[in-house]
Write a protein that holds these residues in place. Structure first.
Motif, PDB file in Angstrom:
ATOM      1  N   PHE A   1      52.999  29.864  51.188  1.00 52.02           N
ATOM      2  CA  PHE A   1      53.050  30.823  52.360  1.00 52.02           C
ATOM      3  C   PHE A   1      54.224  31.291  52.820  1.00 52.02           C
ATOM      4  CE2 PHE A   1      53.054  26.296  53.648  1.00 52.02           C
ATOM      5  CZ  PHE A   1      53.860  26.574  54.750  1.00 52.02           C
ATOM      6  N   GLU A   2      54.553  32.079  53.552  1.00 53.86           N
ATOM      7  CA  GLU A   2      55.832  32.236  54.589  1.00 53.86           C
ATOM      8  C   GLU A   2      55.367  32.349  55.765  1.00 53.86           C
ATOM      9  OE1 GLU A   2      58.586  32.646  52.821  1.00 53.86           O
ATOM     10  OE2 GLU A   2      57.877  32.525  50.810  1.00 53.86           O
ATOM     11  N   PHE A   3      56.396  31.989  56.626  1.00 55.34           N
ATOM     12  CA  PHE A   3      56.135  31.913  58.257  1.00 55.34           C
ATOM     13  C   PHE A   3      57.281  32.520  58.959  1.00 55.34           C
ATOM     14  CE2 PHE A   3      58.751  28.202  57.589  1.00 55.34           C
ATOM     15  CZ  PHE A   3      59.482  28.085  58.730  1.00 55.34           C
ATOM     16  N   ALA A   4      56.998  32.809  60.286  1.00 56.77           N
ATOM     17  CA  ALA A   4      57.961  33.298  61.259  1.00 56.77           C
ATOM     18  C   ALA A   4      57.556  33.056  62.647  1.00 56.77           C
ATOM     19  CB  ALA A   4      58.248  34.810  60.920  1.00 56.77           C
ATOM     20  N   VAL A   5      58.649  33.033  63.409  1.00 60.37           N
ATOM     21  CA  VAL A   5      58.445  32.975  64.964  1.00 60.37           C
ATOM     22  C   VAL A   5      58.887  34.262  65.639  1.00 60.37           C
ATOM     23  CG1 VAL A   5      58.862  31.645  67.028  1.00 60.37           C
ATOM     24  CG2 VAL A   5      58.581  30.376  64.835  1.00 60.37           C
ATOM     25  N   LYS A   6      58.183  34.941  66.234  1.00 64.04           N
ATOM     26  CA  LYS A   6      58.469  36.253  66.960  1.00 64.04           C
ATOM     27  C   LYS A   6      58.157  36.114  68.208  1.00 64.04           C
ATOM     28  CE  LYS A   6      57.370  41.208  66.270  1.00 64.04           C
ATOM     29  NZ  LYS A   6      56.584  42.158  65.235  1.00 64.04           N
ATOM     30  N   GLU A   7      59.179  36.729  69.026  1.00 62.27           N
ATOM     31  CA  GLU A   7      59.006  36.973  70.506  1.00 62.27           C
ATOM     32  C   GLU A   7      59.387  38.535  70.653  1.00 62.27           C
ATOM     33  OE1 GLU A   7      60.349  34.664  74.608  1.00 62.27           O
ATOM     34  OE2 GLU A   7      61.634  34.763  72.735  1.00 62.27           O
ATOM     35  N   ASP A   8      58.274  38.990  71.326  1.00 58.80           N
ATOM     36  CA  ASP A   8      58.422  40.654  71.551  1.00 58.80           C
ATOM     37  C   ASP A   8      58.289  41.035  70.359  1.00 58.80           C
ATOM     38  OD1 ASP A   8      57.763  40.190  74.362  1.00 58.80           O
ATOM     39  OD2 ASP A   8      59.865  39.851  74.533  1.00 58.80           O
TER      40      ASP A   8
ATOM     41  N   SER B   1      64.737  28.298  76.596  1.00 60.33           N
ATOM     42  CA  SER B   1      64.091  29.538  75.513  1.00 60.33           C
ATOM     43  C   SER B   1      63.244  29.006  74.510  1.00 60.33           C
ATOM     44  CB  SER B   1      65.052  30.322  75.139  1.00 60.33           C
ATOM     45  OG  SER B   1      65.867  29.473  74.209  1.00 60.33           O
ATOM     46  N   VAL B   2      62.398  29.817  73.935  1.00 60.69           N
ATOM     47  CA  VAL B   2      61.357  29.271  72.773  1.00 60.69           C
ATOM     48  C   VAL B   2      62.306  28.978  71.811  1.00 60.69           C
ATOM     49  CG1 VAL B   2      59.731  30.122  71.194  1.00 60.69           C
ATOM     50  CG2 VAL B   2      59.646  30.932  73.595  1.00 60.69           C
ATOM     51  N   GLU B   3      63.564  29.542  71.484  1.00 64.21           N
ATOM     52  CA  GLU B   3      64.250  29.408  70.394  1.00 64.21           C
ATOM     53  C   GLU B   3      64.732  28.027  70.600  1.00 64.21           C
ATOM     54  OE1 GLU B   3      67.865  31.448  67.713  1.00 64.21           O
ATOM     55  OE2 GLU B   3      67.106  32.082  69.855  1.00 64.21           O
ATOM     56  N   ASP B   4      65.309  27.660  71.822  1.00 64.61           N
ATOM     57  CA  ASP B   4      65.819  26.182  72.002  1.00 64.61           C
ATOM     58  C   ASP B   4      64.746  25.117  72.096  1.00 64.61           C
ATOM     59  OD1 ASP B   4      68.164  27.075  72.671  1.00 64.61           O
ATOM     60  OD2 ASP B   4      67.947  27.629  74.733  1.00 64.61           O
ATOM     61  N   ARG B   5      63.470  25.491  72.345  1.00 64.64           N
ATOM     62  CA  ARG B   5      62.497  24.311  72.266  1.00 64.64           C
ATOM     63  C   ARG B   5      62.077  24.109  70.824  1.00 64.64           C
ATOM     64  NH1 ARG B   5      59.489  24.048  77.247  1.00 64.64           N
ATOM     65  NH2 ARG B   5      60.004  25.526  78.896  1.00 64.64           N
ATOM     66  N   ILE B   6      62.131  25.073  69.869  1.00 62.08           N
ATOM     67  CA  ILE B   6      61.539  24.835  68.657  1.00 62.08           C
ATOM     68  C   ILE B   6      62.843  24.705  67.578  1.00 62.08           C
ATOM     69  CG2 ILE B   6      59.561  26.425  68.925  1.00 62.08           C
ATOM     70  CD1 ILE B   6      60.758  28.304  67.313  1.00 62.08           C
ATOM     71  N   ARG B   7      64.027  24.708  68.156  1.00 64.42           N
ATOM     72  CA  ARG B   7      65.199  24.619  67.279  1.00 64.42           C
ATOM     73  C   ARG B   7      65.159  23.367  66.387  1.00 64.42           C
ATOM     74  NH1 ARG B   7      69.941  24.894  70.553  1.00 64.42           N
ATOM     75  NH2 ARG B   7      69.395  27.190  70.522  1.00 64.42           N
ATOM     76  N   ASP B   8      64.811  22.216  66.840  1.00 63.45           N
ATOM     77  CA  ASP B   8      64.929  20.929  66.129  1.00 63.45           C
ATOM     78  C   ASP B   8      63.477  20.598  65.383  1.00 63.45           C
ATOM     79  OD1 ASP B   8      67.528  20.655  66.944  1.00 63.45           O
ATOM     80  OD2 ASP B   8      67.073  19.651  68.743  1.00 63.45           O
ATOM     81  N   ILE B   9      62.545  21.312  65.594  1.00 65.39           N
ATOM     82  CA  ILE B   9      61.142  21.185  64.852  1.00 65.39           C
ATOM     83  C   ILE B   9      61.111  21.803  63.666  1.00 65.39           C
ATOM     84  CG2 ILE B   9      58.799  21.318  65.238  1.00 65.39           C
ATOM     85  CD1 ILE B   9      59.146  21.601  68.115  1.00 65.39           C
ATOM     86  N   ASP B  10      60.546  21.050  62.464  1.00 68.33           N
ATOM     87  CA  ASP B  10      60.634  21.415  61.142  1.00 68.33           C
ATOM     88  C   ASP B  10      59.299  22.000  61.074  1.00 68.33           C
ATOM     89  OD1 ASP B  10      60.723  22.017  58.457  1.00 68.33           O
ATOM     90  OD2 ASP B  10      60.793  20.117  57.768  1.00 68.33           O
ATOM     91  N   LEU B  11      59.287  23.525  61.505  1.00 64.46           N
ATOM     92  CA  LEU B  11      57.891  24.072  61.397  1.00 64.46           C
ATOM     93  C   LEU B  11      57.189  24.179  59.956  1.00 64.46           C
ATOM     94  CD1 LEU B  11      58.514  27.007  63.949  1.00 64.46           C
ATOM     95  CD2 LEU B  11      57.022  24.988  64.042  1.00 64.46           C
ATOM     96  N   LYS B  12      58.108  24.423  58.810  1.00 62.37           N
ATOM     97  CA  LYS B  12      57.445  24.539  57.730  1.00 62.37           C
ATOM     98  C   LYS B  12      56.855  23.250  56.852  1.00 62.37           C
ATOM     99  CE  LYS B  12      58.881  25.948  52.890  1.00 62.37           C
ATOM    100  NZ  LYS B  12      59.771  26.145  51.920  1.00 62.37           N
ATOM    101  N   THR B  13      57.229  22.131  57.378  1.00 59.37           N
ATOM    102  CA  THR B  13      56.672  21.036  56.895  1.00 59.37           C
ATOM    103  C   THR B  13      55.512  20.905  57.760  1.00 59.37           C
ATOM    104  OG1 THR B  13      58.918  20.112  56.417  1.00 59.37           O
ATOM    105  CG2 THR B  13      57.049  18.494  56.740  1.00 59.37           C
ATOM    106  N   ARG B  14      55.447  21.112  58.920  1.00 61.46           N
ATOM    107  CA  ARG B  14      54.413  20.641  59.833  1.00 61.46           C
ATOM    108  C   ARG B  14      53.340  21.825  59.304  1.00 61.46           C
ATOM    109  NH1 ARG B  14      55.026  17.773  64.574  1.00 61.46           N
ATOM    110  NH2 ARG B  14      56.910  17.207  64.786  1.00 61.46           N
ATOM    111  N   LEU B  15      53.503  23.153  59.089  1.00 60.23           N
ATOM    112  CA  LEU B  15      52.538  23.914  58.491  1.00 60.23           C
ATOM    113  C   LEU B  15      52.047  23.671  57.230  1.00 60.23           C
ATOM    114  CD1 LEU B  15      54.055  27.506  59.354  1.00 60.23           C
ATOM    115  CD2 LEU B  15      51.927  26.752  60.199  1.00 60.23           C
ATOM    116  N   GLU B  16      52.995  23.234  56.203  1.00 58.70           N
ATOM    117  CA  GLU B  16      52.439  22.873  54.867  1.00 58.70           C
ATOM    118  C   GLU B  16      51.393  21.536  55.145  1.00 58.70           C
ATOM    119  OE1 GLU B  16      54.230  21.729  50.605  1.00 58.70           O
ATOM    120  OE2 GLU B  16      55.552  22.036  52.466  1.00 58.70           O
ATOM    121  N   LYS B  17      52.003  20.654  55.832  1.00 60.02           N
ATOM    122  CA  LYS B  17      50.921  19.492  55.910  1.00 60.02           C
ATOM    123  C   LYS B  17      49.543  19.790  56.513  1.00 60.02           C
ATOM    124  CE  LYS B  17      50.639  14.703  57.990  1.00 60.02           C
ATOM    125  NZ  LYS B  17      51.449  14.116  59.115  1.00 60.02           N
TER     126      LYS B  17
END
Length: 497
Positions: A172-179, A145-161
């Motif tokens: 900024f604020e962020f979110a991951v949305k499926e449907d 699932s998408v949730e399993d794929r991104i579970r160990d990825i630090d999205l906030k740090t990557r976005l900020e960089k």
């Protein structure tokens, strides 16, 4: 400058300012659009970079997992004595594998339908390829699932960089949305609905996912940056408009002052012409012997010359007083004075002039507290000017009333007459220097238009105010309001005119 030229100048400069404001608006609109485009491009580029990094990280995780699974499979294959039986019993999906042995009866007993299918497929492959193959069952893990794929990825740090590298410094604020379901949200994402929301779908294995990455900017960076872009231009344009309005007002005032000064010069010329002509005529009569040289006639002519000389001297003093108003400063000599006494002395002085015209001058000194800290000479001149105007601007039998009364901590001096009155539009102008109420082309009212300007200056210097109520042909009322603060009264000791 003529009125027509002034109007043309105002129209031309006004149109120029309107054109400038229009061009500024178009420029700001273009700059705002460009800024928004740059902002959107930087955000989308940052999101694309983050999505690419997530995809790369996911592919890397898949390769590592597959490599680990292959290693584990080889180890299990070497340890198992019956690999085909183990495969059939434990793996639900078919996998091709080359082998050189026949199937075991045990397998037929466990799953005869499956073994029948395997034999049919094996026979078909053998007929086509000419080689002996066996079909082996393998277990394939379900799609992550998408949730399993991104579970160990630090999205906030990557976005900020990525945002910082592309010039976006805003929080900024962020979110991951499926449907319609949020898989991941930052702490305040749902508390900041905004039009500045950007999103990109995730891509895994080259295929777009139903899930997307959403980014919102709570502090509205674009609006703030646009304000800083617009503000300097608006300030400069506003300053230009204010300068134009100020210059236009100054020009109009200067024009009015020029007209008033021209009237002043004309009036002064007329005032000087009459006594000079009288003195010249009297002296000519004495020189030519046009009258008998008797003591009585000489005394009469000398009296005329003396009176006209006094009148001329008085007019010259008025002109000098004008110079005093414009070029010098006047110091007040303050002491405790009684306003009732000042008013009473002025009533005595003017009573003869009023009676000479058949009129009546009445005083009503009703103020119980009349002592103030003031300049006696200047306050006397204030009362004198008001009474003089009441007498001069009266075309019928004069009836003048003077009142003094108290109101709280104030004393009020009221001068009421039955003169020609003052139009409403002129009541705000009568306190300006050189301004005189229009009396047509008649020159029966003497003066230079300085009296009320002087009165207003002196009254305000003593911390008071002057109020006028008047109507045409119904007379006027002037109220001088002064505070009663003996010796503690705040007054201007030095007056600047």
């Amino acid at each position: 400058m003529r009125k027509r030229q002034l109007i043309i100048l105002g129209v031309v400069v006004g149109l120029s300012l309107v054109g400038l404001i229009f061009l500024q608006g178009r420029y700001l609109q273009t700059a705002f659009t460009l800024r928004k485009t740059q902002f959107d491009f930087a955000i989308n580029k940052s999101l694309d970079e983050v999505i690419a990094q997530v995809e790369e990280q996911d592919a890397k995780n898949e390769r590592e997992a597959k490599s680990r699974e292959e290693q584990e499979h080889k180890i299990r294959y070497r340890e198992q004595k019956q690999p085909l039986r183990s495969a059939i019993l434990n793996r639900p999906v078919l996998e091709w594998s080359e082998r050189g042995q026949s199937e075991d009866d045990f397998l037929w007993q466990k799953n005869p339908a499956l073994m029948s299918s395997i034999h049919k497929a094996q026979q078909g492959v053998k007929d086509r390829l000419g080689s002996d193959f066996s079909l082996q069952l393998t277990k394939i893990e379900p799609e992550k699932s998408v949730e399993d794929r991104i579970r160990d990825i630090d999205l906030k740090t990557r976005l900020e960089k990525c945002l910082r590298e592309n010039g976006i410094q805003s929080d900024f604020e962020f979110a991951v949305k499926e449907d319609d379901r949020f898989l991941i949200t930052s702490s305040s994402f749902l508390n900041h609905p905004s039009q500045l929301t950007y999103n990109k779908p995730f891509v895994f294995g080259g295929v777009k996912s139903q899930a997307g990455l959403f980014v919102v900017f709570p502090d509205k960076l674009q609006q703030r940056s646009s304000v800083w872009l617009v503000l300097p231009s608006c300030i400069i344009t506003l300053l230009l408009v204010l300068c134009f309005v100020f210059c236009l007002i100054v020009i109009i005032r200067q024009k009015k002052l020029s007209v008033i000064k021209n009237d002043f010069i004309n009036n002064m010329t007329h005032e000087f012409k009459t006594p000079i002509a009288t003195i010249s005529l009297a002296s000519q009569m004495m020189k030519d012997g046009a009258v008998q040289q008797t003591p009585e006639s000489i005394d009469h002519i000398a009296g005329i010359i003396r009176d006209e000389s006094k009148r001329l001297t008085y007019q010259v003093e008025k002109v000098l007083q004008t110079a005093l108003f414009t070029e010098k400063r006047m110091k007040l000599k303050l002491k405790n004075v009684s306003l009732n006494e000042i008013v009473e002395s002025m009533l005595i002085q003017f009573s003869l002039r009023v009676e000479d015209k058949g009129g009546q001058l009445t005083g009503h000194l009703d103020a119980d507290r009349d002592e103030i800290y003031a300049d006696e000479v200047h306050l006397t001149n204030v009362v004198s000017n008001l009474l003089d105007n009441a007498l001069k601007y009266c075309i019928r039998v004069p009836e003048i009333n003077v009142y003094t009364r108290n109101r709280e901590d104030e004393i009020i001096i009221s001068v009421i007459d039955n003169g020609i009155g003052i139009a409403a539009k002129e009541q705000k102008l009568i306190f300006e220097r050189f301004y005189r109420v229009s009396t047509g082309n008649l020159h029966d009212v003497k003066g230079f238009g300085l009296g009320l300007s002087y009165v207003k200056t002196i009254v305000e210097a003593h911390g008071g105010q002057i109020v006028v109520e008047s109507a045409l042909d119904k007379g006027s009322r002037f109220d001088v309001i002064l505070p009663l603060e003996s010796k503690k009264q705040k007054v201007k000791r030095t007056l600047f005119f």
